[in-house]
Design a protein around this motif. Sequence first.
Motif, PDB file in Angstrom:
ATOM      1  N   ARG A 217      -5.685  -3.177  -2.100  1.00  0.00           N
ATOM      2  CA  ARG A 217      -6.451  -2.019  -1.686  1.00  0.00           C
ATOM      3  C   ARG A 217      -7.467  -1.796  -2.325  1.00  0.00           C
ATOM      4  N   TYR A 259      -8.059   0.371   4.540  1.00  0.00           N
ATOM      5  CA  TYR A 259      -8.221   0.694   2.844  1.00  0.00           C
ATOM      6  C   TYR A 259      -7.869  -0.767   2.465  1.00  0.00           C
ATOM      7  N   ARG A 260      -7.163  -1.728   2.913  1.00  0.00           N
ATOM      8  CA  ARG A 260      -7.253  -2.745   2.783  1.00  0.00           C
ATOM      9  C   ARG A 260      -8.716  -3.784   2.018  1.00  0.00           C
ATOM     10  N   LEU A 268       0.706  -7.259   1.217  1.00  0.00           N
ATOM     11  CA  LEU A 268       0.047  -6.185  -0.177  1.00  0.00           C
ATOM     12  C   LEU A 268       1.422  -6.541  -1.208  1.00  0.00           C
TER      13      LEU A 268
END
Length: 275
Positions: A217, A259-260, A268
């Motif tokens: 992120r 937020y990636r 993730l």
Amino acid sequence: MDTLNNRTVFITGASRGIGRAIAIACARQGANVVVAAKSDTPHPKLPGTIHSVAEEIQAAGGNALPLVLDVRDEKQVRQRMDEAADQFGGIDALVNNAGAIRLTGVENLKISRYDLMHQVNARAVFNCSQAALPYLKDSEQAHILSLSPPLNLDKKWFAQYGPYTTTKYAMTMLSIGMAEEFRRYGIAVNTLWPKTLIATSAIEFEAGGPQMMAHGRKPEIMADAAVSILGKSASELSGENLIDEDVLRAEGIDDFEHYRYEQGEKSLMPDLFLE
């Protein structure tokens, strides 16, 4: 509500990555931000200096003071704290963000590198917190926030890179101690760690390589969590080892897709020390 309006936040390692993101997020709340880092001139590989971040802070609505700082230098740390307090009339929060990493075991790690990790991670939390303490005592909403993980004593976190693990855990243990020691002064002391890998130069060059970035992120998730923590009083929140996602969920935020680092379906990756 601008919970940090006119408050002074001193951030170490603030010229790039998570430190820079926290600096800009604090500026958006109207804070005075001390950008303290070694990056006085541009680096050939890494973007950002204390001066470029100071410009971003001004653009975001905050006041900035860029200061060259090596957190290993006790005399310089105290001098910079004094300069920051003179500039802004005090210090309300210290963010111990500066860090050093090398994921190598005892057999193959140079002692000089271990010394660096110990000095920039554990010793700097002691050094900077002690130097900031006289000013934090005078603040009505004082905070020390260190970027270190919850204590997880599973042997797997020591097996391959025990030297790094022990210096990061030392940051957390010092924070637990300071939370109790400084409670009588009304100073909140907490730690913050990311739920997932954060795409920074530390990942790109020291812990996995560029291909790992897509599994992380952006630093802004840590910045938003830090601002939330710094906006609370010591009576509300102190002595906790916090995770960015949990902090934001407590604020009613449960959508983290923006937020990636790279949009898509890639999984993730949990950060170190988390299951």
